[in-house]
Motif scaffolding. Structure first.
Motif, PDB file in Angstrom:
ATOM      1  N   VAL A 293     -23.357  18.591  82.038  1.00  0.00           N
ATOM      2  CA  VAL A 293     -23.767  19.891  81.507  1.00  0.00           C
ATOM      3  C   VAL A 293     -23.550  19.932  80.002  1.00  0.00           C
ATOM      4  N   ALA A 294     -22.382  19.523  79.570  1.00  0.00           N
ATOM      5  CA  ALA A 294     -22.058  19.536  78.133  1.00  0.00           C
ATOM      6  C   ALA A 294     -23.037  18.677  77.337  1.00  0.00           C
ATOM      7  N   SER A 295     -23.494  17.578  77.944  1.00  0.00           N
ATOM      8  CA  SER A 295     -24.415  16.677  77.218  1.00  0.00           C
ATOM      9  C   SER A 295     -25.758  17.341  76.935  1.00  0.00           C
ATOM     10  N   LEU A 296     -26.119  18.367  77.721  1.00  0.00           N
ATOM     11  CA  LEU A 296     -27.390  19.051  77.488  1.00  0.00           C
ATOM     12  C   LEU A 296     -27.408  19.754  76.135  1.00  0.00           C
ATOM     13  N   GLU A 297     -26.239  20.203  75.681  1.00  0.00           N
ATOM     14  CA  GLU A 297     -26.164  20.861  74.370  1.00  0.00           C
ATOM     15  C   GLU A 297     -26.667  19.919  73.268  1.00  0.00           C
TER      16      GLU A 297
ATOM     17  N   LEU B 212     -36.912  30.545  72.295  1.00  0.00           N
ATOM     18  CA  LEU B 212     -37.328  29.283  72.904  1.00  0.00           C
ATOM     19  C   LEU B 212     -36.288  28.181  72.709  1.00  0.00           C
ATOM     20  N   ILE B 213     -36.151  27.345  73.734  1.00  0.00           N
ATOM     21  CA  ILE B 213     -35.371  26.108  73.643  1.00  0.00           C
ATOM     22  C   ILE B 213     -36.305  24.955  74.007  1.00  0.00           C
ATOM     23  N   VAL B 214     -36.247  23.865  73.229  1.00  0.00           N
ATOM     24  CA  VAL B 214     -36.915  22.631  73.636  1.00  0.00           C
ATOM     25  C   VAL B 214     -35.828  21.593  73.868  1.00  0.00           C
ATOM     26  N   LEU B 215     -35.782  21.106  75.096  1.00  0.00           N
ATOM     27  CA  LEU B 215     -34.753  20.159  75.514  1.00  0.00           C
ATOM     28  C   LEU B 215     -35.351  18.765  75.615  1.00  0.00           C
ATOM     29  N   ASN B 216     -34.626  17.767  75.109  1.00  0.00           N
ATOM     30  CA  ASN B 216     -34.992  16.372  75.372  1.00  0.00           C
ATOM     31  C   ASN B 216     -34.309  16.018  76.688  1.00  0.00           C
ATOM     32  N   LYS B 217     -34.972  16.381  77.800  1.00  0.00           N
ATOM     33  CA  LYS B 217     -34.349  16.245  79.110  1.00  0.00           C
ATOM     34  C   LYS B 217     -34.017  14.788  79.410  1.00  0.00           C
ATOM     35  N   PRO B 218     -32.759  14.530  79.778  1.00  0.00           N
ATOM     36  CA  PRO B 218     -32.406  13.153  80.136  1.00  0.00           C
ATOM     37  C   PRO B 218     -33.046  12.744  81.472  1.00  0.00           C
ATOM     38  N   SER B 219     -33.330  11.482  81.623  1.00  0.00           N
ATOM     39  CA  SER B 219     -33.785  10.951  82.908  1.00  0.00           C
ATOM     40  C   SER B 219     -32.661  11.087  83.925  1.00  0.00           C
ATOM     41  N   GLY B 220     -33.020  11.404  85.159  1.00  0.00           N
ATOM     42  CA  GLY B 220     -32.016  11.505  86.224  1.00  0.00           C
ATOM     43  C   GLY B 220     -31.522  12.912  86.472  1.00  0.00           C
ATOM     44  N   ILE B 221     -31.919  13.862  85.626  1.00  0.00           N
ATOM     45  CA  ILE B 221     -31.559  15.265  85.838  1.00  0.00           C
ATOM     46  C   ILE B 221     -32.824  16.029  86.215  1.00  0.00           C
TER      47      ILE B 221
ATOM     48  N   GLY C 276     -31.403  22.499  93.849  1.00  0.00           N
ATOM     49  CA  GLY C 276     -32.045  22.669  95.151  1.00  0.00           C
ATOM     50  C   GLY C 276     -32.288  21.326  95.790  1.00  0.00           C
ATOM     51  N   SER C 277     -32.698  21.360  97.067  1.00  0.00           N
ATOM     52  CA  SER C 277     -32.960  20.128  97.831  1.00  0.00           C
ATOM     53  C   SER C 277     -31.788  19.159  97.755  1.00  0.00           C
ATOM     54  N   GLY C 278     -30.573  19.702  97.887  1.00  0.00           N
ATOM     55  CA  GLY C 278     -29.386  18.849  97.908  1.00  0.00           C
ATOM     56  C   GLY C 278     -28.813  18.569  96.543  1.00  0.00           C
ATOM     57  N   LEU C 279     -29.488  19.030  95.463  1.00  0.00           N
ATOM     58  CA  LEU C 279     -28.966  18.808  94.110  1.00  0.00           C
ATOM     59  C   LEU C 279     -28.058  19.980  93.729  1.00  0.00           C
ATOM     60  N   ASP C 280     -26.917  19.668  93.130  1.00  0.00           N
ATOM     61  CA  ASP C 280     -25.981  20.721  92.743  1.00  0.00           C
ATOM     62  C   ASP C 280     -26.576  21.613  91.658  1.00  0.00           C
ATOM     63  N   PHE C 281     -27.165  21.008  90.656  1.00  0.00           N
ATOM     64  CA  PHE C 281     -27.747  21.796  89.581  1.00  0.00           C
ATOM     65  C   PHE C 281     -28.774  20.958  88.843  1.00  0.00           C
ATOM     66  N   GLY C 282     -29.629  21.667  88.105  1.00  0.00           N
ATOM     67  CA  GLY C 282     -30.619  20.991  87.280  1.00  0.00           C
ATOM     68  C   GLY C 282     -30.462  21.423  85.838  1.00  0.00           C
ATOM     69  N   ALA C 283     -31.452  21.061  85.022  1.00  0.00           N
ATOM     70  CA  ALA C 283     -31.371  21.359  83.595  1.00  0.00           C
ATOM     71  C   ALA C 283     -31.285  22.856  83.333  1.00  0.00           C
TER      72      ALA C 283
END
Length: 312
Positions: free
Chosen positions: A87-91, A101-110, A115-122
């Protein structure tokens, strides 16, 4: 565990929600309810606006009274701790931010959302990092294993404006992909229709599919691989991945549509993720009254892979 809202709700549409489609309005007020169910209750007439049946593309007006029937709603996920490393790395992955607006350089693997068994997403991660933000919603999506530019609206007016650009195809996205073999330069545009399997989300080329178009440009040739730019003109699920695979140029380390031999070859040089990255996104910023192009740089991991490959 699911919970059931047993009572009918009547919500009055505010000026802020005016011009929003009813299906999108319901998705905000029925968190955890599948899209298929939302369309079903609209189709069956269980959702009413001013006591009348409506279609999913009905645009709300200020003062409309929306009847929302009792439905089974997944309990809202508790937000993750902002102290978690992921989570902290998203900052540090935010490449642009202003008051709308926020533009995120979303990491691969997140994933973009939990949902669908995932604890959290971006989106849950950003909400944890911005606990005082009254509104944070995804403008569009990226596959879990795809990295790069992801838009998150901080105001409903911005969400509406960007969704309109997506509908009108005035928002432009440019991806980088490393694909198997020597990409044929005649494939400047791939237009095969794409059909999504509702059960497993696998997408295939089919005459029964939706019209789709991706435009391609060769960026660099390597021995047994090509780095290409891919610009999706339509927004179908897994579109770039399927359009490259159907031409025999599968994306490196694609666990759904990949080529095993090519994936194994790329793993020997250290690639352990899908080589698909949303590099640029161009859109009109209504608050700034100008067009912006935001870039999410390639990760060091992907850049180092390219450095290891021999150019042809």
């Amino acid at each position: 565990m699911d919970q059931i809202n047993h009572s009918v709700r009547i919500l009055e549409v505010s000026q802020e929600n005016a011009q929003q489609r009813i299906d999108n309005f319901l998705r905000l007020h029925l968190k955890g309810v599948p899209k298929s169910m939302i369309y079903r209750i609209i189709r069956k007439g269980e959702v009413r606006v001013n006591k009348k049946r409506i279609k999913p593309d009905y645009k709300l007006k200020s003062g409309d009274l929306v009847r929302i029937p009792p439905v089974r709603v997944a309990q809202e996920n508790v937000l993750p701790s902002p102290k978690l490393n992921k989570v902290a790395s998203l900052e540090h992955a935010i490449v642009y931010e202003d008051d709308a607006l926020i533009v995120l350089n979303k990491p691969s693997g997140i994933a973009v959302h939990g949902g669908s068994g995932l604890d959290f997403g971006a989106i849950e991660g950003l909400r944890a990092l911005r606990p005082d933000a009254r509104f944070l919603e995804l403008v569009h999506r990226l596959d879990k294993d795809t990295s790069g530019c992801l838009l998150i609206a901080k105001k409903r007016s911005m969400l509406r404006a960007l969704h309109e650009q997506l509908r009108n195809k005035t928002m432009h996205k440019q991806y980088l992909a490393l694909v198997k073999g020597a990409w044929d330069k005649k494939w400047r545009s791939v237009t095969e229709p794409l059909l999504k399997n509702a059960q497993n989300s696998i997408v295939k080329v089919s005459p029964q599919g939706k019209p789709s178009e991706t435009r391609f440009r060769i960026m660099q040739r390597y021995q047994n691989a090509t780095l290409i730019e891919a610009c999706p003109m339509t927004g179908r699920t897994h579109q770039i991945r399927v359009h490259t695979a159907c031409k025999g140029h599968n994306i490196a380390c694609d666990d759904r549509y990949g080529d095993d031999d090519f994936t194994n070859e790329m793993k020997t040089v250290g690639l352990n993720r899908l080589f698909l990255h949303a590099l640029h996104i161009t859109f009109y910023h209504p608050n700034l009254e100008k067009e912006l192009t935001i870039t999410s740089p390639l990760s060091e991991e992907l850049s180092s892979i390219l450095d290891k490959l021999k150019k042809s």
